[in-house]
Design a protein around this motif. Structure first.
Motif, PDB file in Angstrom:
ATOM      1  N   GLU A 106       8.186 117.531  48.595  1.00  0.00           N
ATOM      2  CA  GLU A 106       6.779 117.430  49.013  1.00  0.00           C
ATOM      3  C   GLU A 106       6.545 116.217  49.914  1.00  0.00           C
ATOM      4  OE1 GLU A 106       4.256 119.706  45.508  1.00  0.00           O
ATOM      5  OE2 GLU A 106       5.044 117.714  45.085  1.00  0.00           O
ATOM      6  N   THR A 107       7.328 115.145  49.699  1.00  0.00           N
ATOM      7  CA  THR A 107       7.139 113.954  50.558  1.00  0.00           C
ATOM      8  C   THR A 107       7.529 114.255  52.002  1.00  0.00           C
ATOM      9  OG1 THR A 107       9.365 113.030  50.220  1.00  0.00           O
ATOM     10  CG2 THR A 107       7.660 112.364  48.626  1.00  0.00           C
ATOM     11  N   LEU A 108       8.224 115.382  52.206  1.00  0.00           N
ATOM     12  CA  LEU A 108       8.617 115.767  53.573  1.00  0.00           C
ATOM     13  C   LEU A 108       7.637 116.784  54.157  1.00  0.00           C
ATOM     14  CD1 LEU A 108      12.357 116.101  52.665  1.00  0.00           C
ATOM     15  CD2 LEU A 108      11.560 114.697  54.579  1.00  0.00           C
ATOM     16  N   GLY A 109       6.600 117.089  53.402  1.00  0.00           N
ATOM     17  CA  GLY A 109       5.596 118.044  53.884  1.00  0.00           C
ATOM     18  C   GLY A 109       5.812 119.458  53.356  1.00  0.00           C
ATOM     19  N   ALA A 110       6.828 119.659  52.515  1.00  0.00           N
ATOM     20  CA  ALA A 110       7.034 121.007  51.963  1.00  0.00           C
ATOM     21  C   ALA A 110       5.983 121.264  50.888  1.00  0.00           C
ATOM     22  CB  ALA A 110       8.430 121.118  51.371  1.00  0.00           C
ATOM     23  N   ASP A 111       5.680 122.525  50.687  1.00  0.00           N
ATOM     24  CA  ASP A 111       4.662 122.897  49.715  1.00  0.00           C
ATOM     25  C   ASP A 111       5.345 123.573  48.523  1.00  0.00           C
ATOM     26  OD1 ASP A 111       1.734 123.607  49.099  1.00  0.00           O
ATOM     27  OD2 ASP A 111       2.757 125.563  49.015  1.00  0.00           O
TER      28      ASP A 111
ATOM     29  N   MET B 197       7.031 120.950  61.438  1.00  0.00           N
ATOM     30  CA  MET B 197       6.024 120.082  62.059  1.00  0.00           C
ATOM     31  C   MET B 197       6.585 119.577  63.402  1.00  0.00           C
ATOM     32  SD  MET B 197       4.277 116.797  60.310  1.00  0.00           S
ATOM     33  CE  MET B 197       4.458 117.491  58.677  1.00  0.00           C
ATOM     34  N   THR B 198       6.098 120.099  64.528  1.00  0.00           N
ATOM     35  CA  THR B 198       6.627 119.658  65.815  1.00  0.00           C
ATOM     36  C   THR B 198       5.636 118.702  66.457  1.00  0.00           C
ATOM     37  OG1 THR B 198       7.633 121.809  65.976  1.00  0.00           O
ATOM     38  CG2 THR B 198       7.635 120.492  67.981  1.00  0.00           C
ATOM     39  N   THR B 199       6.113 117.532  66.852  1.00  0.00           N
ATOM     40  CA  THR B 199       5.228 116.541  67.466  1.00  0.00           C
ATOM     41  C   THR B 199       5.728 116.270  68.872  1.00  0.00           C
ATOM     42  OG1 THR B 199       6.512 115.088  66.077  1.00  0.00           O
ATOM     43  CG2 THR B 199       4.169 115.222  65.578  1.00  0.00           C
ATOM     44  N   THR B 200       4.857 116.457  69.867  1.00  0.00           N
ATOM     45  CA  THR B 200       5.274 116.176  71.238  1.00  0.00           C
ATOM     46  C   THR B 200       4.694 114.833  71.635  1.00  0.00           C
ATOM     47  OG1 THR B 200       5.028 118.520  71.543  1.00  0.00           O
ATOM     48  CG2 THR B 200       5.485 117.246  73.519  1.00  0.00           C
ATOM     49  N   LEU B 201       5.568 113.889  71.925  1.00  0.00           N
ATOM     50  CA  LEU B 201       5.131 112.534  72.260  1.00  0.00           C
ATOM     51  C   LEU B 201       5.536 112.218  73.690  1.00  0.00           C
ATOM     52  CD1 LEU B 201       6.423 111.033  68.966  1.00  0.00           C
ATOM     53  CD2 LEU B 201       4.051 110.912  69.659  1.00  0.00           C
TER      54      LEU B 201
ATOM     55  N   ILE C 131      15.556 106.312  55.205  1.00  0.00           N
ATOM     56  CA  ILE C 131      14.405 106.911  55.887  1.00  0.00           C
ATOM     57  C   ILE C 131      13.368 107.161  54.803  1.00  0.00           C
ATOM     58  CG2 ILE C 131      13.589 108.914  57.217  1.00  0.00           C
ATOM     59  CD1 ILE C 131      15.723 107.310  58.749  1.00  0.00           C
ATOM     60  N   GLU C 132      12.135 106.711  55.037  1.00  0.00           N
ATOM     61  CA  GLU C 132      11.071 106.899  54.044  1.00  0.00           C
ATOM     62  C   GLU C 132      10.053 107.919  54.560  1.00  0.00           C
ATOM     63  OE1 GLU C 132      11.321 105.887  51.051  1.00  0.00           O
ATOM     64  OE2 GLU C 132      12.975 104.468  51.294  1.00  0.00           O
ATOM     65  N   PRO C 133       9.226 108.485  53.649  1.00  0.00           N
ATOM     66  CA  PRO C 133       8.360 109.602  54.052  1.00  0.00           C
ATOM     67  C   PRO C 133       7.488 109.333  55.280  1.00  0.00           C
ATOM     68  CG  PRO C 133       8.317 109.336  51.680  1.00  0.00           C
ATOM     69  CD  PRO C 133       9.154 108.209  52.217  1.00  0.00           C
ATOM     70  N   ARG C 134       6.989 108.090  55.446  1.00  0.00           N
ATOM     71  CA  ARG C 134       6.085 107.859  56.582  1.00  0.00           C
ATOM     72  C   ARG C 134       6.835 107.567  57.881  1.00  0.00           C
ATOM     73  NH1 ARG C 134       2.894 104.931  52.761  1.00  0.00           N
ATOM     74  NH2 ARG C 134       1.110 106.205  52.147  1.00  0.00           N
ATOM     75  N   ASP C 135       8.163 107.408  57.797  1.00  0.00           N
ATOM     76  CA  ASP C 135       8.939 107.132  59.015  1.00  0.00           C
ATOM     77  C   ASP C 135       9.019 108.382  59.877  1.00  0.00           C
ATOM     78  OD1 ASP C 135       9.409 104.644  57.983  1.00  0.00           O
ATOM     79  OD2 ASP C 135      11.430 105.121  57.246  1.00  0.00           O
ATOM     80  N   TRP C 136       9.124 108.147  61.171  1.00  0.00           N
ATOM     81  CA  TRP C 136       9.377 109.282  62.062  1.00  0.00           C
ATOM     82  C   TRP C 136      10.806 109.774  61.804  1.00  0.00           C
ATOM     83  CZ3 TRP C 136      13.054 110.542  65.647  1.00  0.00           C
ATOM     84  CH2 TRP C 136      12.778 111.669  66.430  1.00  0.00           C
ATOM     85  N   MET C 137      10.996 111.073  61.884  1.00  0.00           N
ATOM     86  CA  MET C 137      12.352 111.633  61.766  1.00  0.00           C
ATOM     87  C   MET C 137      12.431 112.875  62.641  1.00  0.00           C
ATOM     88  SD  MET C 137      12.011 113.180  57.898  1.00  0.00           S
ATOM     89  CE  MET C 137      10.898 111.927  57.254  1.00  0.00           C
ATOM     90  N   PRO C 138      13.604 113.189  63.169  1.00  0.00           N
ATOM     91  CA  PRO C 138      13.704 114.410  63.979  1.00  0.00           C
ATOM     92  C   PRO C 138      13.351 115.634  63.140  1.00  0.00           C
ATOM     93  CG  PRO C 138      15.747 113.115  64.108  1.00  0.00           C
ATOM     94  CD  PRO C 138      14.902 112.486  63.044  1.00  0.00           C
ATOM     95  N   ASP C 139      12.777 116.624  63.777  1.00  0.00           N
ATOM     96  CA  ASP C 139      12.399 117.840  63.048  1.00  0.00           C
ATOM     97  C   ASP C 139      13.595 118.479  62.348  1.00  0.00           C
ATOM     98  OD1 ASP C 139       9.773 117.581  63.786  1.00  0.00           O
ATOM     99  OD2 ASP C 139       9.960 118.877  65.549  1.00  0.00           O
TER     100      ASP C 139
END
Ligand code: FAQ
Length: 324
Positions: free
Chosen positions: A94-99, A1-5, A27-35
């Motif tokens: 899954e909390t990190l977006g993995a399926d 997941m790449t986010t350009t801000l 670090i919790e699931p909704r926190d921003w974290m480096p890719d």
């Protein structure tokens, strides 16, 4: 997941992340974290989850041949616990977006790893005891520090997993103590199983530090708290007195107490064997993955039924909402 801000916002997010790590908060699931952090966490958690699931096979092999009802009940419960650990860990990933389906797909097509140790066969019932003693023992040694890993859901899963692994270690050791009080044949079985599992257990901690590409960054991020070699040494020091109490010899002529270091010296690990196992050339790699693939394929109808049921329930709920 790449986010350009926009640059200033990205800097703030990075600053908050760095501060969370340096203050030893989670670090919790909704926190921003480096890719790269997300990718590393998914890699480690997926590998760990797969290990728990594949790790059911070597001991599962003995459930139908356990020597008593008590041993069978204990072994069933232990193998079931490992399945539970796999489930918590897939949920953490899954909390990190993995399926989950994607992770399973990668496991059964050899694109994600699982622990090298589960590619060795279980030839006698003593292996069940030795796996509890050495394999769960090594797993605890590696995982207790992970209870303080910087990613919250992983660290919290680890707390419960470690409690259960400690119990597993004790059941293995208790089984071996019982066998060592038995016949000469039983004692020989324990020694022979120890000979086979000792070196692969030391390999569980991963490559030596100078060949471990991930350790430095994972330690900076507070994922790993100790290096592979530090934990391996801790395991050796912890296990030597246990072996003496049990009355087995660890198969290493170079293993001795070093007064100066206050630790045990031990022999050179055959890293070519580890590399071969990781490449898929261990004694049971093909069998383990094939078995997992077959179980996945056999379970397709269950997943289909659960998905259809969930869709039906959701549709009914939506209909009711419209009607009310
Ligand atoms: N087997 O740079 P590093 C259990 C890979 S659970 C296979 O040092 P890292 C419970 C590593 O992934 C056992 N692969 O990597 C149980 C990396 O691959 P890459 C599992 C290994 O991540 C008991 C590459 O080599 N436990 O036993 C192994 O910093 C009884 C380079 O290595 C965990 O997963 C290996 N042994 O450190 C169940 C604990 N070692 O980059 C049933 C969590 C390394 O190509 C019955 N994981 N690799 O993707 C960890 O603590 C770490 O991931 C390490 C590796 C320490 C395993």
């Amino acid at each position: 997941m790449t986010t350009t801000l926009p640059a200033p916002q990205a800097d703030d997010l990075q600053h908050d992340f760095d501060a969370t790590i340096s203050d030893d908060r989670r670090i919790e699931p909704r926190d921003w974290m480096p890719d790269a952090y997300r990718k590393t966490m998914i890699r480690q958690i997926a590998q760990h989850a797969h290990s728990e699931i594949i790790g059911m096979q070597p001991e599962g092999n003995w459930i139908t041949r356990a020597p008593s009802l008590r041993r069978k009940a204990v072994l069933l419960a232990k193998v079931q616990d490992e399945a539970g650990h796999g489930m918590y860990l897939y949920s953490a990933a899954e909390t990190l977006g993995a399926d989950r389906a994607d992770m399973t797909g990668k496991l059964i097509t050899g694109r994600q790893k699982y622990s090298s140790i589960f590619n060795y066969p279980t030839l006698t019932y003593a292996d069940v005891g030795v796996i509890g003693w050495l394999v769960d023992g090594a797993a605890i040694c590696n995982q207790v520090p992970l209870c303080r890993a910087s990613y919250g859901p992983y660290a919290r899963a680890m707390v419960r997993i470690c409690k259960e692994e400690s119990f597993h270690q004790r059941q293995g050791y208790e089984l071996l103590l019982t066998m060592m009080r038995g016949s000469d044949k039983q004692r020989a079985m324990v020694q022979e199983a120890t000979n086979r599992f000792w070196w692969p257990s030391l390999m569980m901690f991963g490559p030596p530090d100078h060949r471990s590409p991930n350790t430095e960054q994972s330690m900076q991020w507070g994922i790993k708290r100790h290096t592979n070699d530090e934990l391996r040494q801790r395991f050796v020091d912890m296990t030597v007195p246990q072996a003496a109490k049990l009355g087995v010899t660890l198969p290493d002529p170079d293993l001795r107490w070093n007064e100066e270091r206050g630790r045990h010296d031990f022999g050179e690990i055959d890293w070519s064997e580890f590399d071969a196992v990781l490449k898929g050339d261990g004694p049971c790699n093909t069998q383990r993955v094939q078995h997992r693939r077959a179980a996945h394929e056999d379970g397709e109808w269950v997943r289909d039924a659960a998905t259809a049921y969930a869709a039906k329930t959701a549709a009914r709920r939506a209909e009711k909402k419209v009607a009310s």
